[in-house]
Design a protein around this motif. Sequence first.
Motif, short mmCIF file in Angstrom:
data_model
loop_
_atom_site.label_atom_id
_atom_site.label_comp_id
_atom_site.label_asym_id
_atom_site.label_seq_id
_atom_site.Cartn_x
_atom_site.Cartn_y
_atom_site.Cartn_z
N GLN A 154 0.95 -1.11 0.25
CA GLN A 154 -0.05 0.03 0.00
C GLN A 154 0.98 1.00 -0.03
O GLN A 154 0.37 2.25 -0.31
N THR A 174 8.51 -5.95 -12.51
CA THR A 174 7.63 -5.09 -12.97
C THR A 174 7.14 -6.67 -14.56
O THR A 174 7.73 -6.84 -15.21
N GLU A 219 -1.42 -0.12 -9.46
CA GLU A 219 -1.32 1.23 -8.56
C GLU A 219 -2.90 1.91 -8.90
O GLU A 219 -3.64 2.55 -9.08
N ASP A 263 -5.60 1.16 -7.44
CA ASP A 263 -5.68 1.09 -5.84
C ASP A 263 -5.65 -0.21 -5.44
O ASP A 263 -6.89 -0.11 -4.24
N ALA A 303 1.58 1.73 -3.55
CA ALA A 303 0.12 2.31 -4.48
C ALA A 303 0.20 3.19 -3.97
O ALA A 303 -0.29 4.10 -4.82
N GLN A 304 0.78 4.08 -2.61
CA GLN A 304 -0.20 5.23 -2.46
C GLN A 304 1.13 5.72 -2.82
O GLN A 304 1.18 7.50 -1.49
N GLN A 305 1.94 5.94 -3.29
CA GLN A 305 3.40 6.19 -3.61
C GLN A 305 4.21 6.85 -2.83
O GLN A 305 4.73 8.45 -2.81
N VAL A 354 -4.05 -3.90 -3.54
CA VAL A 354 -3.09 -4.35 -3.11
C VAL A 354 -3.01 -5.51 -2.71
O VAL A 354 -3.88 -5.95 -2.28
N VAL A 375 1.22 -5.10 -6.24
CA VAL A 375 0.58 -3.89 -6.78
C VAL A 375 -0.18 -3.54 -8.35
O VAL A 375 0.84 -2.92 -9.08
N LYS A 410 7.18 10.16 -3.31
CA LYS A 410 6.74 9.58 -5.06
C LYS A 410 7.92 9.99 -5.34
O LYS A 410 7.73 8.98 -6.41
N THR A 469 3.41 -4.04 -10.60
CA THR A 469 4.58 -3.42 -9.65
C THR A 469 4.35 -4.90 -8.43
O THR A 469 3.78 -5.23 -7.79
N GLU A 493 8.03 6.33 -7.89
CA GLU A 493 8.35 6.30 -9.06
C GLU A 493 9.93 5.55 -9.58
O GLU A 493 10.03 4.70 -10.68
#
Length: 479
Positions: free
Chosen positions: A374, A416, A443, A446, A377-379, A448, A441, A390, A429, A394
């Motif tokens: 998570q 990936t 993204e 959203d 997922a939430q950068q 996971v 994940v 973030k 990911t 990335e």
Amino acid sequence: MATKKCHVTPRLTAIVLASASAILPSHLFAALPNLHHGTYEANVSEAQNVYFYEQDNQQYLYSVWGVVPITVNDKAEFQAVDLNVGLSGQFYHPNDEGYQSGKLNFNGFSMSFGRVQDLKDDDRIAVLFDDPFWQSISSPHKCENALWKVNTKATYDQDLIQNLINASQSNTTRYADTNSLLIAKDGKLVVEEYFNGWQPEFPHMIQSITKSVTSLAAGVAIDKQLISGAESKMAELLPNYQRFLQDDKSDLTLKHFLTMSSGLDWDEWTLSYENPNNVRLQEMTKLDPTEFVLDRELMTKPGVSFRYNGGLVTVVGELIAEKSGQDNLAAYLRHSDFNKLCLKDAYVMKQAGEVTNAAGGGYLRPRDMLKVGQLVAQQGEWQGEQIVSKQWIEESVTGYVPTSVGGHDYGYYWWTKEVSVNEVTYPVTYGLGYGGQVIAVVEALDLVVARTATHFDDMTPNHEMMRDYIIPAFVTETQ
């Protein structure tokens, strides 16, 4: 490092077995069938402590090496349901509180054990991992809002997820030996299933997902300016090892280590991890594994090709520890901003000396595995707080180097691959670990997933799981 299935006491040395004691007469057993339930401490430090319990009418033994289904007869003798496991033993000295001692045999090794009285769940886990071999990475502070919020009204194709659960409980599918399956959607827990005697509070081996955790730790260290960045030259980051980073090896960067594209001579997959000639096993026995890794010959130009190398992760873990002033990576994970995730009952094995096994020694509860996913997922954000930048997330989930593993590309210790569902492509990911450990994940949704398993016979079906079951189940309800 690989861990064999159902190992209970692999680090036992020769132990003098305690003399036999009187056991409870068999005619009393009908009234007291669960006298053996509880936690027991091994009589020598080299052995592991054990916990006996019942779940769904099946008796189990849990230790740091996993869960083993057992049978217990009316003579207080126990053995593994799977006779190939080589586990057996007997309980002794019953009283009103249960058996007070016993012996355990595992593939030729033996140990005695004694009962530890009246333990709560949290205390029990601490006793089971009470061994210098384990380094705690649990949060040292009491955390508020540490638990997952649950969404019992989430909409998804429940039949499709049930099909996956059924496959996970079957011994004839690629999903055999699944121990847990958790799914979070929009930051809330929507699916949580445990199998084969596993319970939510049991830490589970995560194997090479430990590498993904190390990647996040590196990002936190860079955010804190303890390390200058992924493009930094290793010779500058490790000045005490410059003699090993001369000529073409002077071009090696932290990014080359994070993407396993260093070009150093390394093959840890051809030989078994138990083989003394396996290079990864050799590295784990070195008091200075950084020197061992950096002293390897350069085979290809850095940044060109992928070569799986757990030793690179050890070096990154040692770099983080040195730059942060901590004794090892585990201490950094425990005390840095990373642990704003509020990990509970989290551990990592160590290598020779006090070096953390950054490449494969982690043990997390599945709920905490889901937290790690998570966070990605939430950068880099968890419960409104930016734990890692973030930008680092990335960079980490970008596939820099193609691999020969199932069409995956490789980022900063993350895998990936794209999944196509209903003619829509979803980048996924993965954190992947030997034996079927998965963090996935998506993204864009959203979404996971955390999965644990002890299935060492086949490749982990992470891509098929996401393609055939999980993504379709959630896409169908959102379109």
